[in-house]
Motif scaffolding. Sequence first.
Motif, short mmCIF file in Angstrom:
data_model
loop_
_atom_site.label_atom_id
_atom_site.label_comp_id
_atom_site.label_asym_id
_atom_site.label_seq_id
_atom_site.Cartn_x
_atom_site.Cartn_y
_atom_site.Cartn_z
N ARG A 107 3.76 -6.83 -2.98
CA ARG A 107 4.50 -5.61 -3.26
C ARG A 107 3.66 -4.62 -4.03
O ARG A 107 3.64 -3.44 -3.72
CB ARG A 107 5.72 -5.98 -4.10
CG ARG A 107 7.04 -5.62 -3.48
CD ARG A 107 8.14 -5.86 -4.51
NE ARG A 107 9.30 -6.46 -3.89
CZ ARG A 107 10.05 -7.39 -4.48
NH1 ARG A 107 9.73 -7.83 -5.69
NH2 ARG A 107 11.10 -7.86 -3.87
N CYS A 108 2.98 -5.10 -5.10
CA CYS A 108 2.35 -4.15 -6.03
C CYS A 108 0.84 -4.37 -6.20
O CYS A 108 0.18 -3.57 -6.85
CB CYS A 108 3.03 -4.23 -7.40
SG CYS A 108 2.61 -5.73 -8.30
N CYS A 165 4.54 -12.81 -10.04
CA CYS A 165 3.82 -11.55 -10.20
C CYS A 165 4.22 -11.00 -11.55
O CYS A 165 5.40 -10.69 -11.76
CB CYS A 165 4.19 -10.57 -9.11
SG CYS A 165 3.57 -8.91 -9.48
N THR A 176 3.91 -8.19 -12.85
CA THR A 176 4.44 -6.82 -12.81
C THR A 176 5.87 -6.78 -12.22
O THR A 176 6.77 -6.19 -12.79
CB THR A 176 3.52 -5.90 -11.97
OG1 THR A 176 2.22 -5.96 -12.51
CG2 THR A 176 4.04 -4.47 -11.97
N CYS A 177 6.04 -7.46 -11.10
CA CYS A 177 7.35 -7.44 -10.43
C CYS A 177 8.39 -8.31 -11.16
O CYS A 177 9.59 -8.13 -10.97
CB CYS A 177 7.24 -7.93 -8.99
SG CYS A 177 6.30 -6.84 -7.93
N CYS A 228 -0.33 -9.40 -5.26
CA CYS A 228 1.11 -9.36 -4.95
C CYS A 228 1.30 -8.51 -3.70
O CYS A 228 0.72 -7.44 -3.56
CB CYS A 228 1.86 -8.74 -6.13
SG CYS A 228 3.60 -8.39 -5.79
N PHE A 233 10.94 -14.39 -7.44
CA PHE A 233 10.22 -13.16 -7.06
C PHE A 233 11.17 -12.17 -6.40
O PHE A 233 11.21 -11.00 -6.76
CB PHE A 233 9.06 -13.49 -6.11
CG PHE A 233 8.34 -12.26 -5.64
CD1 PHE A 233 7.36 -11.66 -6.43
CD2 PHE A 233 8.66 -11.67 -4.42
CE1 PHE A 233 6.71 -10.50 -6.01
CE2 PHE A 233 8.02 -10.51 -3.99
CZ PHE A 233 7.04 -9.93 -4.79
ZN LIG Z 1 4.15 -7.48 -7.83
#
Ligand SMILES: [Zn+2]
Length: 258
Positions: free
Chosen positions: A235-236, A253, A255-256, A233, A176
């Motif tokens: 972060r996002c 995640c 997306t990340c 997540c 990650f």
């Molecule tokens: Zn993410």
Amino acid sequence: MTVPEGDTVFALARRLGTVLTGATLTRTDFRVPRWALTDLSGGRVTAVRSVGKHLFIDVERPSGTPVSIHSHLKMEGTWDVYRTGTAWRRPGHAARVVLHAGDTEAVGFDLGTLEVLDDPSTAVAHLGPDLLGDDWDPAAAVSNLAAHPDVPIGVALLDQRLLAGVGNIYRSEVCFLRRISPTTRTGDVDLPAVVDTCRTLLWANRARPVRCTTGVMVKGKELWVYGRDRRPCRRCGTAIVRSDLDSRATYTCPTCQP
Ligand SMILES: [Zn+2]
């Protein structure tokens, strides 16, 4: 359940070492058939140390010859220290070895491996560079990983022959942080950066009671993705996905970590 990783064993070695190093064993009780007749009483503990996820209790016998009690925690194992006479936290039948030193006893429970070795180096000769070792060698870890370009990085990181100390939690967290999927070919990964992240995380956690990769030491906020299936997540906001890689759970995640 927290699976032991390199930092767990490092911290355990320190804790045991504080109590045992320099102590003379007054009685030893090995409860596995192969070592049942082994008696190290009168021996002096010279060191307690970890190599990757392996724990060694080095003892000098009364005769002066060195010997080492090698254990591996595998999934369930641990060592506890008690004052003689106090109740154990695990049942007696789970004890594999009891080391008595005066009014202190160190008990190894549910150990995956327990053996008594004249030459302890044989037990870890197959291991790659130890992330928490005095002789940590990042360049060797990078070249070991680079030798397996087609293996997914999430599988390679758990291969203790390539580098020693990463377990299931860290492989998810490291991937990650590096923004890579654990299924990415090792040959397509920035290996020095990955190795550096592994070392940074394990080193930061070597003496912490609770493993933390986010820098936020608040209950429930310590990890980025591990164990956070379907939660957003950090972060996002995308839902974290749990999948199996090499028959062990991994968390990402989508997306990340494209
Ligand atoms: Zn993410």
